[in-house]
Design a protein around this motif. Structure first.
Motif, mmCIF file in Angstrom:
data_model
loop_
_atom_site.group_PDB
_atom_site.id
_atom_site.type_symbol
_atom_site.label_atom_id
_atom_site.label_comp_id
_atom_site.label_asym_id
_atom_site.label_seq_id
_atom_site.Cartn_x
_atom_site.Cartn_y
_atom_site.Cartn_z
ATOM 1 N N CYS B 6 0.858 -1.191 0.000
ATOM 2 C CA CYS B 6 0.000 0.000 0.000
ATOM 3 C C CYS B 6 0.890 1.235 0.000
ATOM 4 N N ASP B 39 6.218 3.696 3.689
ATOM 5 C CA ASP B 39 5.809 2.819 2.591
ATOM 6 C C ASP B 39 6.998 2.535 1.686
ATOM 7 N N THR B 118 0.812 7.403 7.649
ATOM 8 C CA THR B 118 1.133 8.471 6.713
ATOM 9 C C THR B 118 1.548 9.666 7.554
ATOM 10 N N SER B 124 -2.263 5.937 11.216
ATOM 11 C CA SER B 124 -1.881 4.574 11.564
ATOM 12 C C SER B 124 -3.130 3.697 11.586
ATOM 13 N N GLN B 125 -4.077 3.954 10.696
ATOM 14 C CA GLN B 125 -5.354 3.255 10.758
ATOM 15 C C GLN B 125 -5.707 2.431 9.537
ATOM 16 N N VAL B 126 -5.159 2.788 8.382
ATOM 17 C CA VAL B 126 -5.540 2.072 7.167
ATOM 18 C C VAL B 126 -5.244 0.576 7.312
HETATM 19 N N1 AMP Z 1 -4.371 6.744 -0.118
HETATM 20 C C1 AMP Z 1 -3.700 5.622 0.154
HETATM 21 N N2 AMP Z 1 -3.444 4.708 -0.814
HETATM 22 C C2 AMP Z 1 -2.766 3.572 -0.538
HETATM 23 N N3 AMP Z 1 -2.300 3.257 0.675
HETATM 24 C C3 AMP Z 1 -2.512 4.123 1.676
HETATM 25 C C4 AMP Z 1 -3.220 5.346 1.483
HETATM 26 N N4 AMP Z 1 -3.280 5.995 2.667
HETATM 27 C C5 AMP Z 1 -2.628 5.212 3.560
HETATM 28 N N5 AMP Z 1 -2.162 4.082 2.972
HETATM 29 C C6 AMP Z 1 -1.370 2.991 3.601
HETATM 30 O O1 AMP Z 1 -1.731 2.863 4.961
HETATM 31 C C7 AMP Z 1 -0.625 3.161 5.809
HETATM 32 C C8 AMP Z 1 -1.121 3.845 7.059
HETATM 33 O O2 AMP Z 1 -1.737 5.058 6.714
HETATM 34 P P1 AMP Z 1 -2.550 5.963 7.731
HETATM 35 O O3 AMP Z 1 -3.604 5.123 8.313
HETATM 36 O O4 AMP Z 1 -3.095 7.082 6.882
HETATM 37 O O5 AMP Z 1 -1.549 6.480 8.728
HETATM 38 C C9 AMP Z 1 0.315 3.987 4.948
HETATM 39 O O6 AMP Z 1 1.642 3.889 5.407
HETATM 40 C C10 AMP Z 1 0.109 3.334 3.575
HETATM 41 O O7 AMP Z 1 0.844 2.140 3.465
#
Ligand code: AMP
Ligand code: FAD
Lengths: 324, 246
Positions: B6, B39, B118, B124-126
């Motif tokens: 991702c 990432d 991100t 840290s939720q995706v």
């Molecule tokens: N728009 C996106 N497209 C693809 N992967 C994403 C996206 N946003 C977040 N991720 C993945 O989810 C992880 C955690 O993201 P987050 O939950 O936004 O902190 C990131 O390090 C990416 O690997």
């Protein structure tokens, strides 16, 4: 009438401070919303330890005793929390946004079809919807996030909300949930903890060193400061990269983010990537020979001076203050 | 080994953080976008290392607009085989997770890697949301990952230490420092990146569960109070009486 569920983490028969913060937070919201707070805790805890949850505002304590839950597994934990929320009609779930919380918050939210605010730093404002404040852009800004679903999950940033007693009944009730075997997916083979150390993310006071300390052999004086203050030690990435200090002490954009009450930075230049991990600290003290060091613009108190002169004097002053 | 990484974009840390439209939108005018460091440096590079020893493919997936193109091409230059972009500008982690899940559910990936977080919205939720959507085991904040047959052996960070765990594949793992060493694309990689397949996929229906109503900058610090090395008693007094932190 729906209630608020708080997930309580514990270790060595003690409730984590981060969980007491989550409980205090939930209590504050419950008082405003006129509802009740249920705490979900490990049934292995002694009743004396569990009674602390009543002290901090739990109306009811739901316990689950299941040895399989001794090992952390995000799938099983999320299932457990979501099921307990459902059976007890809780529409708001509060957990700490610590290491464990980061792994489960999204899972719980998904299982409950709930909107999630990860990294909350203040209680919800319900004057126009349900809006929660959180930190974004590595501490450089805040966002007010509205949750538009009936069910809501809030993951609370550690050290953002001060624990406060608010005694409630805290009746203990053994839950009867049986987590199905297929929910367990992770086998823990070994746990290695540096014993006796305060975990950096939970520390209220942090003493940190950078390349200005010249070498690992010079950390003794910082460790003394840390010991005198009962603080944790941290370091810049430059220091962890050359193995002067262990990697788990590295704070910043690519390391750990912390928000202690006090951050003392010694011989750290204050590069933006370092600041990203520490700029939410309540009070920052900077000790640096270079008066142009960028860290001073983020500092509350600054000493332009040589660490090898300043730190021993600081330690002497702390000793005097502590009456030693 | 079929691996999905991702891939998110993120504003470079040195970017100025400012808002527009009544503080409801992040001002992107002067922002330099980079591949989200976790990432790129950890998830992608570890995926490539695993492919190099075990064989297989490394596919990247991103949920975002056309401006994702250079981000995905950079991953190609570092070594990813192909990429998928789900054509949707999402501002809610649950939407990102739903979209990735919809694409990945029937593709038979053995391993899905994401970054720790991100660096813009620091969610840290995706990863956690996606693991629930796909009903996969999830290990977050991993610092080491090896594959042993159908098992993933993972070191993960815990408060004040680490834990060594094992999960059956397929599994989802969020990666951070320790996982791998960053790689710099070479000329051959950069040339090859231009022709690697980048598939643009239409989004499935999904609803935002949250929205940002307003952004706010922190109150300016009131300025640094300077002391000399000989005023340490005074510093301690200030920390006790003024700042009230000791
Ligand atoms: N728009 C996106 N497209 C693809 N992967 C994403 C996206 N946003 C977040 N991720 C993945 O989810 C992880 C955690 O993201 P987050 O939950 O936004 O902190 C990131 O390090 C990416 O690997
Ligand atoms: C993408 C990226 C991510 C990064 N992530 C991080 C991160 O997460 N965390 C992090 O820390 N860094 C990170 N960095 C590195 C960061 O940019 C800096 O290089 C690093 O923080 C510098 O560490 P330092 O301040 O210890 O060393 P230096 O920059 O070398 O600074 C040493 C300081 O010590 C002072 N000094 C020297 N002698 C003395 C003395 N006797 N007494 C007192 N002061 C003295 C000097 O004046 C100087 O200010 C990242 C960099 C990049 C590019």
């Amino acid at each position: 009438m729906s209630s608020i569920l708080v997930f309580i983490e514990s270790q060595n028969n003690q409730i984590k401070k981060a969980s007491l913060e989550a409980l205090t937070y939930a209590r504050a919201h419950a008082n405003a919303a006129n509802t009740s707070v249920f705490a979900l805790a490990d049934g292995h805890l002694s009743s004396e330890v569990l009674s602390q949850l009543g002290q901090y505002g739990a109306d009811k304590i739901i316990t689950l005793t299941d040895d399989r839950l001794n090992n952390f597994d995000s799938k099983a934990y999320a299932y457990m929390i979501a099921e307990v929320a459902k059976t007890n009609a809780c529409d708001v779930v509060v957990i700490s946004y610590n290491i464990c919380g980061k792994a489960i918050a999204g899972r719980v939210a998904k299982l409950l079809n709930a909107g999630l605010v990860a990294g909350a730093i203040d209680t919800p404002d319900t004057s126009n919807g349900f809006v929660v404040k959180k930190g974004v852009f590595s501490g450089k800004a805040f966002a007010y996030v509205r949750i538009n679903t009936n069910n809501k999950v809030i993951a609370l940033t550690p050290n953002a909300y001060k624990t406060e007693a608010c005694p409630k009944a805290g009746a203990i009730e053994a839950g009867n949930l049986n987590v199905p075997a297929e929910q367990f997916s992770v086998k823990v083979k070994d746990t290695q903890r540096s014993s006796g150390k305060i975990p950096l993310t939970e520390a209220e006071l942090v003493v940190s060193g950078g390349r200005g300390l010249k070498g690992p052999e010079n950390w003794g004086m910082l460790e003394e400061t840390a010991q005198l203050l009962n603080a944790a030690t941290a370091c810049s990435r430059a220091v962890a990269d050359v193995h002067w200090r262990p990697h788990e002490e590295h704070v910043g954009q690519t390391g750990i983010t912390i928000r202690p009450n006090l951050y003392i930075a010694v011989g750290i230049s204050g590069a933006i990537q370092h600041l990203a991990g520490v700029n939410q600290s309540k009070t920052i003290v900077v000790i640096n020979t270079d008066k142009e060091a960028p860290f001073f613009s983020a500092a509350d108190y600054g000493i332009v001076g040589d660490a090898f002169e300043v730190v021993p004097k600081l330690n002497a002053a702390i000793k005097k203050f502590k009456g030693q | 080994m079929k691996i999905l990484v991702c891939l998110s974009k993120a504003p470079d840390t040195t970017s100025k953080v400012a808002f527009t439209d009544n503080d409801s939108k992040f001002l992107e005018d002067k922002v330099t976008w980079i591949v989200n460091p976790y990432d790129e440096w950890y998830a992608l590079v570890r995926a490539l290392e695993l492919k190099e020893t075990l064989g297989g493919t490394v596919t990247t997936i991103s949920v975002g607009g056309a401006d994702y193109e250079p981000i995905i091409r950079k991953a190609f230059a570092i070594g990813a085989d192909d990429g998928v972009r789900i054509d949707l500008v999402a501002n809610d982690a649950s939407v990102v997770a739903e979209q990735i899940a919809a694409y990945a559910q029937d593709k038979g990936f053995d391993l899905i890697l994401c970054g720790k977080e991100t660096i813009d919205y620091n969610g840290s939720q995706v990863g956690s949301l996606l693991s629930a959507a796909l009903d996969l085991p999830y290990i977050s904040l991993a610092t080491k990952l090896t594959i042993n047959g159908t098992l993933a052996e993972v070191d993960r960070e815990i408060e004040g230490g680490k834990e060594i765990c094992e999960v059956s594949l397929p599994a989802l793992i969020s990666c951070q420092k320790g996982m791998a060493e960053a790689r710099i694309p070479n000329m051959k990689g950069i040339m090859a990146a231009r022709t690697k397949p980048l598939q643009v996929v239409a989004p499935v229906e999904s609803a935002s569960l949250t929205e940002v109503v307003k952004f706010e900058l922190p109150a300016a610090k009131k300025g640094c109070h300077y002391l000399t090395a000989d005023q340490m008693d005074e510093l301690v007094r200030l920390l006790h009486e003024e700042a009230k932190v000791i």
